[in-house]
Design a protein around this motif. Structure first.
Motif, PDB file in Angstrom:
ATOM      1  N   LYS A   1       0.823  -1.207   0.000  1.00  0.00           N
ATOM      2  CA  LYS A   1       0.000   0.000   0.000  1.00  0.00           C
ATOM      3  C   LYS A   1       0.858   1.259   0.000  1.00  0.00           C
ATOM      4  CE  LYS A   1      -3.989  -1.967   2.441  1.00  0.00           C
ATOM      5  NZ  LYS A   1      -4.870  -1.838   3.625  1.00  0.00           N
ATOM      6  N   SER A   2       2.018   1.164   0.606  1.00  0.00           N
ATOM      7  CA  SER A   2       2.860   2.357   0.756  1.00  0.00           C
ATOM      8  C   SER A   2       3.789   2.588  -0.435  1.00  0.00           C
ATOM      9  CB  SER A   2       3.696   2.242   2.034  1.00  0.00           C
ATOM     10  OG  SER A   2       4.574   1.122   1.963  1.00  0.00           O
ATOM     11  N   TYR A   3       3.790   1.681  -1.418  1.00  0.00           N
ATOM     12  CA  TYR A   3       4.774   1.790  -2.495  1.00  0.00           C
ATOM     13  C   TYR A   3       4.666   3.095  -3.286  1.00  0.00           C
ATOM     14  CZ  TYR A   3       7.624   0.902  -6.560  1.00  0.00           C
ATOM     15  OH  TYR A   3       8.561   1.018  -7.547  1.00  0.00           O
ATOM     16  N   PRO A   4       3.465   3.546  -3.712  1.00  0.00           N
ATOM     17  CA  PRO A   4       3.423   4.818  -4.457  1.00  0.00           C
ATOM     18  C   PRO A   4       4.067   5.960  -3.687  1.00  0.00           C
ATOM     19  CG  PRO A   4       1.333   3.667  -4.671  1.00  0.00           C
ATOM     20  CD  PRO A   4       2.132   2.912  -3.647  1.00  0.00           C
ATOM     21  N   LYS A   5       3.801   6.054  -2.405  1.00  0.00           N
ATOM     22  CA  LYS A   5       4.399   7.123  -1.601  1.00  0.00           C
ATOM     23  C   LYS A   5       5.918   6.983  -1.555  1.00  0.00           C
ATOM     24  CE  LYS A   5       4.362   9.047   3.089  1.00  0.00           C
ATOM     25  NZ  LYS A   5       3.768   8.933   4.457  1.00  0.00           N
ATOM     26  N   GLU A   6       6.402   5.748  -1.409  1.00  0.00           N
ATOM     27  CA  GLU A   6       7.843   5.518  -1.308  1.00  0.00           C
ATOM     28  C   GLU A   6       8.556   5.837  -2.619  1.00  0.00           C
ATOM     29  OE1 GLU A   6       8.022   1.470  -0.207  1.00  0.00           O
ATOM     30  OE2 GLU A   6       7.300   1.782   1.851  1.00  0.00           O
TER      31      GLU A   6
ATOM     32  N   PHE B   1       2.787  18.877  -8.243  1.00  0.00           N
ATOM     33  CA  PHE B   1       1.682  17.923  -8.311  1.00  0.00           C
ATOM     34  C   PHE B   1       2.137  16.592  -8.908  1.00  0.00           C
ATOM     35  CE2 PHE B   1      -1.868  16.023 -10.676  1.00  0.00           C
ATOM     36  CZ  PHE B   1      -2.772  15.834  -9.649  1.00  0.00           C
ATOM     37  N   ALA B   2       2.977  16.639  -9.939  1.00  0.00           N
ATOM     38  CA  ALA B   2       3.441  15.408 -10.587  1.00  0.00           C
ATOM     39  C   ALA B   2       4.228  14.534  -9.633  1.00  0.00           C
ATOM     40  CB  ALA B   2       4.277  15.753 -11.817  1.00  0.00           C
ATOM     41  N   TYR B   3       5.030  15.146  -8.765  1.00  0.00           N
ATOM     42  CA  TYR B   3       5.913  14.372  -7.885  1.00  0.00           C
ATOM     43  C   TYR B   3       5.313  14.078  -6.504  1.00  0.00           C
ATOM     44  CZ  TYR B   3       9.889  14.770 -11.085  1.00  0.00           C
ATOM     45  OH  TYR B   3      10.739  14.647 -12.162  1.00  0.00           O
ATOM     46  N   THR B   4       4.278  14.801  -6.107  1.00  0.00           N
ATOM     47  CA  THR B   4       3.750  14.621  -4.746  1.00  0.00           C
ATOM     48  C   THR B   4       2.252  14.349  -4.704  1.00  0.00           C
ATOM     49  OG1 THR B   4       3.258  16.974  -4.382  1.00  0.00           O
ATOM     50  CG2 THR B   4       5.508  16.206  -3.874  1.00  0.00           C
ATOM     51  N   GLY B   5       1.533  14.600  -5.787  1.00  0.00           N
ATOM     52  CA  GLY B   5       0.092  14.389  -5.776  1.00  0.00           C
ATOM     53  C   GLY B   5      -0.686  15.508  -5.128  1.00  0.00           C
TER      54      GLY B   5
ATOM     55  N   ILE C   1      -4.424  12.438  -1.551  1.00  0.00           N
ATOM     56  CA  ILE C   1      -3.034  12.466  -2.028  1.00  0.00           C
ATOM     57  C   ILE C   1      -2.536  11.063  -2.372  1.00  0.00           C
ATOM     58  CG2 ILE C   1      -0.661  13.048  -1.391  1.00  0.00           C
ATOM     59  CD1 ILE C   1      -1.823  15.325   0.305  1.00  0.00           C
ATOM     60  N   PRO C   2      -2.735  10.046  -1.492  1.00  0.00           N
ATOM     61  CA  PRO C   2      -2.300   8.692  -1.873  1.00  0.00           C
ATOM     62  C   PRO C   2      -2.958   8.207  -3.166  1.00  0.00           C
ATOM     63  CG  PRO C   2      -2.756   8.790   0.483  1.00  0.00           C
ATOM     64  CD  PRO C   2      -3.246  10.071  -0.104  1.00  0.00           C
ATOM     65  N   GLU C   3      -4.248   8.533  -3.358  1.00  0.00           N
ATOM     66  CA  GLU C   3      -4.917   8.109  -4.590  1.00  0.00           C
ATOM     67  C   GLU C   3      -4.331   8.819  -5.806  1.00  0.00           C
ATOM     68  OE1 GLU C   3      -8.900   9.078  -3.280  1.00  0.00           O
ATOM     69  OE2 GLU C   3      -9.455   6.958  -3.309  1.00  0.00           O
ATOM     70  N   GLN C   4      -3.996  10.105  -5.657  1.00  0.00           N
ATOM     71  CA  GLN C   4      -3.381  10.835  -6.761  1.00  0.00           C
ATOM     72  C   GLN C   4      -2.064  10.182  -7.165  1.00  0.00           C
ATOM     73  OE1 GLN C   4      -4.744  13.070  -8.518  1.00  0.00           O
ATOM     74  NE2 GLN C   4      -5.958  14.517  -7.310  1.00  0.00           N
ATOM     75  N   MET C   5      -1.239   9.831  -6.188  1.00  0.00           N
ATOM     76  CA  MET C   5       0.045   9.197  -6.499  1.00  0.00           C
ATOM     77  C   MET C   5      -0.160   7.819  -7.123  1.00  0.00           C
ATOM     78  SD  MET C   5       2.665  10.302  -3.432  1.00  0.00           S
ATOM     79  CE  MET C   5       1.637   9.804  -2.064  1.00  0.00           C
TER      80      MET C   5
END
Length: 823
Positions: free
Chosen positions: A98-103, A190-194, A244-248
């Motif tokens: 679940k945390s991979y997009p953020k990482e 926005f592209a890099y952080t959502g 934000i997590p969904e955006q990423m």
């Protein structure tokens, strides 16, 4: 986290060497004359590919396109699912982080801030410029995407796959006057952080203009929603904003699609004759090995085709897919090889997924392989988990073929351990005998030593008769004999069974904590509800079937006594909510407290909106949910409220479709299941439904038996229901029948009935076993301070001992306590 490569035991190395040779022959011979397991592997891969229906950047030796799974699958589900392939029924599990997009986006942002692997320069009319990764911008911007596709087409036409030293191919785009510095910075952010942290009315127009020129629809929509909110349109305030997590996650899916379409791929990897077209920056963000290769000046950083002859394509392909999705498809046929490759290339996200798979999916026939693997690679946590699984499930493990291959010293370690769980010591004796009989000529000399691990004084006379019946006087080598019965008889007859050296004393990592409760007394004035907390420090196995629990006092609730309250554990913290402190009309509560076991401290939280008793609290997605219950005597309610720990506040969510109390609730597959209970007329129900905080109630198959004041727990993908009361004409009576719910089939099946009534009992699942603690008997209103445990593998209930303190209307949970409390 860093791991040191160690050599595996000889049998592992030899097995994997043969596997590599077989797979190499598959490539060289075009698939002719291979073994069944390799055909099955390819069928699994082909099945995955056909499901996805997408083309990735992978080619075989002849350069023809090969399909690969993973590009466009719906990523909204974060579960581990089972998929069976072929007649043999090999199971492949879809495992994700679940945390991979953020990482991965944190790593990509770090690269951009350091100008590592940036290939695109965005310039403005005033001369300002931004160095970015074209792949990341193309994932959110239609304008950049079109130009990247054009550039990729030009590169493909030039057959850009040589080994000449060219490095990162940098290019630039001039944006003209319609985009300014503020707007472009917001698009890049926005592209890099959502998210755009500075999205306020003063610069809204600049950001929206940049988003429109660069064709960033999600950012345009964010600006539009912000504008509508500022205008005070109350109807629009209810609009759902993508988190934000969904955006990423959406941006990562777009990157994965670009990889599948081979857009912007800037390096080709040759893995044992299979060519993978990939993006340097994604590999570097997910693998320390490739980060060093592409960012530290190595010659491979300038090559457009890099050879990796020491790898195998199937394992590398799995890791590559994880780099773009955070998902790996794993089975016991492949997990060890994929984990080894992840270690070798330092794919940390994939490595974590593999290790979690081994821990979560460990079984009796795989635990010894996991232990051997963990020991070989120095993974102490995984080794501890695997060894503990063997101890918890020793009887099942000893029946597997792999158990017969254990070294004698390892077997002795297991059977000598206090934490070994067995229904009786006879099971240990039988396991040792089966191990000896697997190779009697070689193993008889070690029989005497192994029998020292069998605690004969814990056997009953009936059990010991089986020891005598087995011929322990066996010829070993010629005239040499092994005499075991005499020493076993001496130990059985003259040792002290209560000695700590003989009893099995198991200390689970998580402990059962009992909170509050009441003790029945016909004289209402003499009842003393409890404020106390107790925990089960250890489980003690004595002679025969005799069991005992070591209870220790943990402390007191800093509130009035509580019973029929709600208890839950979230993020390692214990929450205690609502309940009654006596039996009068105004004795119900809405208070909430949180206990921190590390600090050994309590904190008063915000009160619930409603008074509640005879209800339950569950945890779902880092929120507490207090469901229904009694608001006053003989008046239950349908409301549900949720607690947000970030804001220390309660808020109402979708109510139940009827007033309900005395029900049982459990969370399974991220769904809240509610069974039975009392309706508004206090009739016991047979209902089972799925509750959602936004969508409300969905009814499922009814239970076979009506019940309330009962227990329900999630175990092995099913919901086990036990105890409570049921309707008998105008009276309540004990409900001892038990049943289990299969959510896939939406059906109930009976299992062994409880030995005694348990009404108003607590329950937990500890080490894959269902515990029912305390309660009372409705028929004669007597207390039942017993603890019963159901083992799904044996389909039997066993008496585990008695409670300490209050025994009815109690609540229980599992909690990880500091070690100094367990000494």
């Amino acid at each position: 986290m860093e791991f040191t490569r160690r050599y595996l035991p000889m049998e592992w190395e030899e097995r994997w060497r043969r596997e590599k040779e077989r797979r190499k022959r598959v490539i060289e011979e075009g698939g002719e004359g291979i073994e069944q397991d390799n055909r099955e592997l390819r069928r699994i891969m082909a099945y995955n590919d056909s499901r996805m229906g997408l083309t990735s950047g992978r080619e075989n030796k002849e350069g023809s396109e090969v399909r690969m799974s993973g590009a466009s699958q719906d990523r909204t589900g974060e579960h581990m699912s089972d998929e069976a392939f072929g007649d043999e029924g090999h199971n492949i599990h879809t495992c994700c982080s679940k945390s991979y997009p953020k990482e991965v986006f944190a790593a990509l942002k770090e690269f951009r801030d350091s100008s590592l692997l940036t290939d695109l320069t965005l310039t403005l009319e005033n001369g300002n410029s931004f160095h970015v990764h074209s792949l990341i911008l193309a994932a959110v911007s239609g304008f950049i995407l079109e130009r990247l596709k054009e550039k990729s087409g030009e590169q493909n036409a030039e057959q850009y796959d040589s080994n000449e030293d060219v490095g990162v191919d940098r290019w630039s785009v001039h944006l003209g006057t319609r985009v300014d510095h503020v707007g472009l910075r917001a698009v890049v952010e926005f592209a890099y952080t959502g998210v755009v942290l500075s999205l306020n009315k003063d610069i809204m127009a600049q950001i929206k203009a940049a988003a429109q020129v660069l064709v960033v629809p999600r950012l345009v929509e964010l600006c539009s929603k912000k504008e509508r909110t500022k205008e005070g349109d109350s109807a629009k305030k209810e609009e759902r904003t993508i988190s934000i997590p969904e955006q990423m996650k959406i941006t990562l899916q777009s990157i994965e699609q670009l990889w599948a379409d081979r857009v912007g791929c800037d390096v080709t990897l040759n893995v044992d004759g299979t060519f993978f077209h990939v993006h340097r920056v994604i590999l570097a963000a997910s693998s320390d090995y490739f980060r060093g290769m592409f960012t530290c000046g190595m010659k491979e950083s300038r090559q457009t085709c890099v050879e990796l002859p020491f790898l195998l394509a199937p394992e590398f392909e799995a890791l590559l897919g994880c780099s773009y999705s955070g998902i790996v498809r794993l089975g016991w046929e492949s997990v060890f090889e994929i984990t080894c490759t992840a270690l070798q290339l330092q794919f940390q996200p994939a490595l974590s997924i593999c290790l979690n798979f081994m821990q979560q999916q460990i079984q009796a026939d795989s635990c010894l392989d996991v232990a051997s693997f963990a020991e070989a690679y120095g993974m102490s946590d995984l080794l501890e988990e695997a060894n503990d699984f063997v101890l918890r499930n020793f009887r099942e493990v000893s029946a597997t073929a792999k158990f017969q291959d254990l070294p004698a010293e390892k077997l002795l370690d297991f059977i000598c351990c206090d934490g070994l769980y067995v229904p009786s010591e006879l099971a240990v004796f039988r396991a040792v005998i089966s191990w000896i009989e697997a190779d009697p000529e070689e193993r008889l000399p070690q029989a005497g030593l192994l029998m020292t691990g069998v605690r004969f004084p814990l056997m009953t006379f009936r059990e010991f008769r089986e020891v005598r019946a087995i011929n322990l006087r066996m010829e070993c080598f010629g005239d040499k004999e092994v005499e075991l019965y005499g020493s076993a008889l001496k130990e059985f007859g003259f040792s002290l069974p209560k000695s700590q050296d003989y009893c099995r004393v198991r200390r689970p990592k998580d402990v059962v904590v009992l909170v509050g409760g009441d003790q029945l007394n016909p004289d209402m004035g003499r009842r003393i509800p409890s404020r106390e907390l107790w925990f089960a420090n250890s489980l003690r196995s004595g002679t025969g079937l005799v069991k005992e629990i070591e209870w220790r006092r943990l402390g007191e609730i800093p509130d009035k006594p509580k019973f029929r309250h709600g208890v839950a554990v979230m993020e390692g913290m214990l929450y205690v909510v609502g309940g009654c402190y006596f039996y009068a009309k105004d004795d119900m509560m809405k208070s909430a407290y949180r206990y921190d076991p590390v600090k050994d401290s309590w904190k008063r939280l915000a009160d619930m909106h409603e008074l509640r008793s005879n209800f339950s609290v569950v945890v779902l997605e880092e929120r507490l949910y207090a469901i229904g219950g009694d608001k006053e005597i003989n008046a239950n309610i349908d409301s549900v409220e949720t607690y947000n720990p970030d804001t220390d506040s309660w808020s109402f969510v979708q109510p139940l479709d009827q007033a309900l109390s005395g029900y049982a609730v459990a969370v399974l597959n991220e769904g809240i299941f509610i069974s039975g209970g009392f309706n508004c007329k206090y009739v016991c129900l047979v209902s089972m439904f799925l509750y959602h905080p936004e969508r409300g109630t969905t009814y499922l198959a009814d239970m076979t038996n009506d019940r309330a004041q009962h227990c329900m727990e999630a175990l092995q993908g099913h919901l086990y229901v036990a105890g409570g009361v049921c309707n008998l004409r105008k009276f309540y009576t004990d409900q001892q029948a038990c049943e289990v719910y299969d959510p896939v089939a939406d059906a109930w099946t009976a299992f062994a009935s409880l030995p005694v009534p348990h009404v108003g009992a607590a329950s937990v699942v500890l080490e894959e076993k269902f515990y029912v603690l305390g309660g009372y008997c409705q028929d004669d209103y007597s207390e039942s301070g017993l603890v019963h445990r159901f083992n799904p593998s044996t389909q039997r209930w066993e008496n585990m001992g008695k409670l300490s303190g209050a025994v009815t209307d109690i609540r229980a949970c599992l909690l990880r306590l500091p070690q100094h409390l367990r000494q």
